[in-house]
Design a protein around this motif. Structure first.
Motif, PDB file in Angstrom:
ATOM      1  N   TRP A  49      34.413  -1.046 -54.289  1.00 22.96           N
ATOM      2  CA  TRP A  49      34.568  -1.292 -52.854  1.00 22.96           C
ATOM      3  C   TRP A  49      36.021  -1.209 -52.406  1.00 22.96           C
ATOM      4  CZ3 TRP A  49      37.668  -5.208 -51.263  1.00 22.96           C
ATOM      5  CH2 TRP A  49      37.946  -6.203 -52.188  1.00 22.96           C
ATOM      6  N   TRP A  50      36.938  -1.544 -53.288  1.00 20.68           N
ATOM      7  CA  TRP A  50      38.354  -1.519 -52.919  1.00 20.68           C
ATOM      8  C   TRP A  50      38.842  -0.092 -52.660  1.00 20.68           C
ATOM      9  CZ3 TRP A  50      36.247  -2.992 -57.506  1.00 20.68           C
ATOM     10  CH2 TRP A  50      36.431  -2.138 -58.578  1.00 20.68           C
ATOM     11  N   GLU A  51      38.096   0.914 -53.135  1.00 24.07           N
ATOM     12  CA  GLU A  51      38.463   2.303 -52.878  1.00 24.07           C
ATOM     13  C   GLU A  51      37.850   2.821 -51.573  1.00 24.07           C
ATOM     14  OE1 GLU A  51      37.300   4.503 -56.317  1.00 24.07           O
ATOM     15  OE2 GLU A  51      38.771   3.513 -57.600  1.00 24.07           O
ATOM     16  N   VAL A  63      29.188  -7.269 -52.650  1.00 29.18           N
ATOM     17  CA  VAL A  63      29.633  -5.977 -52.127  1.00 29.18           C
ATOM     18  C   VAL A  63      29.811  -4.936 -53.233  1.00 29.18           C
ATOM     19  CG1 VAL A  63      30.746  -6.944 -50.088  1.00 29.18           C
ATOM     20  CG2 VAL A  63      32.059  -6.640 -52.187  1.00 29.18           C
ATOM     21  N   VAL A  64      29.361  -5.257 -54.436  1.00 28.13           N
ATOM     22  CA  VAL A  64      29.590  -4.327 -55.542  1.00 28.13           C
ATOM     23  C   VAL A  64      28.323  -3.793 -56.195  1.00 28.13           C
ATOM     24  CG1 VAL A  64      31.868  -5.249 -56.086  1.00 28.13           C
ATOM     25  CG2 VAL A  64      29.877  -6.203 -57.218  1.00 28.13           C
ATOM     26  N   ASP A  65      27.203  -4.489 -56.103  1.00 30.23           N
ATOM     27  CA  ASP A  65      25.990  -4.056 -56.795  1.00 30.23           C
ATOM     28  C   ASP A  65      25.196  -3.050 -55.979  1.00 30.23           C
ATOM     29  OD1 ASP A  65      26.373  -5.595 -59.081  1.00 30.23           O
ATOM     30  OD2 ASP A  65      25.391  -7.339 -58.194  1.00 30.23           O
ATOM     31  N   ILE A  66      25.040  -1.849 -56.535  1.00 30.16           N
ATOM     32  CA  ILE A  66      24.227  -0.802 -55.930  1.00 30.16           C
ATOM     33  C   ILE A  66      22.873  -0.831 -56.633  1.00 30.16           C
ATOM     34  CG2 ILE A  66      23.965   1.683 -55.551  1.00 30.16           C
ATOM     35  CD1 ILE A  66      27.071   1.823 -55.727  1.00 30.16           C
ATOM     36  N   GLU A  67      21.819  -1.120 -55.870  1.00 32.31           N
ATOM     37  CA  GLU A  67      20.478  -1.176 -56.444  1.00 32.31           C
ATOM     38  C   GLU A  67      19.925   0.241 -56.560  1.00 32.31           C
ATOM     39  OE1 GLU A  67      16.227  -3.445 -55.684  1.00 32.31           O
ATOM     40  OE2 GLU A  67      17.807  -3.581 -54.179  1.00 32.31           O
ATOM     41  N   ARG A  68      19.309   0.546 -57.700  1.00 29.59           N
ATOM     42  CA  ARG A  68      18.770   1.884 -57.957  1.00 29.59           C
ATOM     43  C   ARG A  68      17.353   1.788 -58.498  1.00 29.59           C
ATOM     44  NH1 ARG A  68      22.578   5.884 -57.887  1.00 29.59           N
ATOM     45  NH2 ARG A  68      24.720   5.179 -57.721  1.00 29.59           N
ATOM     46  N   TRP A  69      16.548   2.779 -58.140  1.00 28.62           N
ATOM     47  CA  TRP A  69      15.192   2.905 -58.662  1.00 28.62           C
ATOM     48  C   TRP A  69      14.949   4.350 -59.075  1.00 28.62           C
ATOM     49  CZ3 TRP A  69      11.727  -0.943 -59.541  1.00 28.62           C
ATOM     50  CH2 TRP A  69      11.914  -2.152 -58.891  1.00 28.62           C
ATOM     51  N   ARG A  70      14.265   4.536 -60.189  1.00 32.98           N
ATOM     52  CA  ARG A  70      13.747   5.847 -60.603  1.00 32.98           C
ATOM     53  C   ARG A  70      12.236   5.724 -60.540  1.00 32.98           C
ATOM     54  NH1 ARG A  70      16.073   7.333 -65.726  1.00 32.98           N
ATOM     55  NH2 ARG A  70      17.761   8.099 -64.431  1.00 32.98           N
ATOM     56  N   LEU A  71      11.632   6.549 -59.680  1.00 35.65           N
ATOM     57  CA  LEU A  71      10.198   6.468 -59.432  1.00 35.65           C
ATOM     58  C   LEU A  71       9.514   7.786 -59.742  1.00 35.65           C
ATOM     59  CD1 LEU A  71      10.394   4.877 -55.856  1.00 35.65           C
ATOM     60  CD2 LEU A  71      10.241   3.669 -58.039  1.00 35.65           C
ATOM     61  N   GLN A  72       8.387   7.720 -60.430  1.00 34.50           N
ATOM     62  CA  GLN A  72       7.536   8.891 -60.579  1.00 34.50           C
ATOM     63  C   GLN A  72       6.491   8.779 -59.475  1.00 34.50           C
ATOM     64  OE1 GLN A  72       6.483   8.758 -64.830  1.00 34.50           O
ATOM     65  NE2 GLN A  72       7.451  10.770 -64.855  1.00 34.50           N
ATOM     66  N   GLU A  86      14.981   9.604 -57.428  1.00 35.09           N
ATOM     67  CA  GLU A  86      16.003   8.602 -57.713  1.00 35.09           C
ATOM     68  C   GLU A  86      16.559   8.124 -56.388  1.00 35.09           C
ATOM     69  OE1 GLU A  86      18.723   8.879 -60.837  1.00 35.09           O
ATOM     70  OE2 GLU A  86      17.281   9.812 -62.194  1.00 35.09           O
ATOM     71  N   LEU A  87      16.493   6.798 -56.195  1.00 35.86           N
ATOM     72  CA  LEU A  87      16.895   6.186 -54.928  1.00 35.86           C
ATOM     73  C   LEU A  87      17.975   5.151 -55.158  1.00 35.86           C
ATOM     74  CD1 LEU A  87      13.362   6.026 -54.856  1.00 35.86           C
ATOM     75  CD2 LEU A  87      14.160   6.302 -52.539  1.00 35.86           C
ATOM     76  N   ARG A  88      18.730   4.892 -54.100  1.00 38.40           N
ATOM     77  CA  ARG A  88      19.744   3.839 -54.175  1.00 38.40           C
ATOM     78  C   ARG A  88      19.873   3.134 -52.838  1.00 38.40           C
ATOM     79  NH1 ARG A  88      23.714   7.717 -52.730  1.00 38.40           N
ATOM     80  NH2 ARG A  88      25.025   6.830 -51.116  1.00 38.40           N
ATOM     81  N   ARG A  89      20.322   1.893 -52.922  1.00 41.48           N
ATOM     82  CA  ARG A  89      20.631   1.106 -51.720  1.00 41.48           C
ATOM     83  C   ARG A  89      22.006   0.504 -51.941  1.00 41.48           C
ATOM     84  NH1 ARG A  89      20.211  -4.107 -50.126  1.00 41.48           N
ATOM     85  NH2 ARG A  89      19.113  -4.666 -52.026  1.00 41.48           N
ATOM     86  N   ASP A  90      22.933   0.893 -51.092  1.00 38.90           N
ATOM     87  CA  ASP A  90      24.309   0.428 -51.220  1.00 38.90           C
ATOM     88  C   ASP A  90      24.425  -1.030 -50.789  1.00 38.90           C
ATOM     89  OD1 ASP A  90      25.308   2.891 -52.142  1.00 38.90           O
ATOM     90  OD2 ASP A  90      25.412   3.641 -50.095  1.00 38.90           O
ATOM     91  N   PRO A  91      25.452  -1.720 -51.309  1.00 37.71           N
ATOM     92  CA  PRO A  91      25.679  -3.095 -50.874  1.00 37.71           C
ATOM     93  C   PRO A  91      25.881  -3.133 -49.354  1.00 37.71           C
ATOM     94  CG  PRO A  91      27.190  -2.502 -52.648  1.00 37.71           C
ATOM     95  CD  PRO A  91      26.466  -1.259 -52.242  1.00 37.71           C
ATOM     96  N   LEU A  92      25.451  -4.184 -48.750  1.00 36.94           N
ATOM     97  CA  LEU A  92      25.592  -4.405 -47.312  1.00 36.94           C
ATOM     98  C   LEU A  92      24.756  -3.454 -46.465  1.00 36.94           C
ATOM     99  CD1 LEU A  92      29.455  -4.971 -47.171  1.00 36.94           C
ATOM    100  CD2 LEU A  92      27.656  -6.671 -47.555  1.00 36.94           C
ATOM    101  N   SER A  93      23.801  -2.754 -47.076  1.00 45.66           N
ATOM    102  CA  SER A  93      22.936  -1.840 -46.333  1.00 45.66           C
ATOM    103  C   SER A  93      21.482  -2.144 -46.637  1.00 45.66           C
ATOM    104  CB  SER A  93      23.233  -0.390 -46.729  1.00 45.66           C
ATOM    105  OG  SER A  93      22.316   0.481 -46.097  1.00 45.66           O
TER     106      SER A  93
END
Length: 104
Positions: A49-51, A63-72, A86-93
């Motif tokens: 996040w600092w970048e 503010v640092v953990d990006i949640e990810r899922w791999r789904l068939q 492959e999906l992701r949800r960024d922190p604060l979103s």
């Protein structure tokens, strides 16, 4: 536009529906509903996040953990071929992003 196997970095917003237990059930992408057809895989990565942000307000939370899922998935309740999303949800979103699609 429908993604092809060669597209590796889509970052396309999608709607993700969960069971009451918090497991993905279906993905709405490109006007279609893709049903989860196998046990999903969940993991977290870390964001630098600092970048990307100068400051983070006090008390904002994680503010640092990006949640990810791999789904068939497959289209609806059909017997169509499995695809891997492959999906992701960024922190604060709250928005889920489809990062990639591949054929199995």
């Amino acid at each position: 536009m429908t993604a092809t196997v060669s597209e590796t970095n889509l970052n396309t917003p999608v709607d993700l529906r969960f069971t009451a237990a918090g497991t993905p059930l279906a993905v709405r992408y490109d006007g279609r509903v893709w049903a989860v057809a196998a046990e999903p895989l969940r993991w977290f990565t870390r964001d630098s996040w600092w970048e990307t942000q100068r400051t983070v307000p006090v008390g904002v939370g994680n503010v640092v953990d990006i949640e990810r899922w791999r789904l068939q998935v497959r289209l609806g309740a059909s017997t169509s071929a499995l695809r891997t999303f492959e999906l992701r949800r960024d922190p604060l979103s709250e928005q889920w992003l489809l990062e990639s699609i591949s054929d199995n």
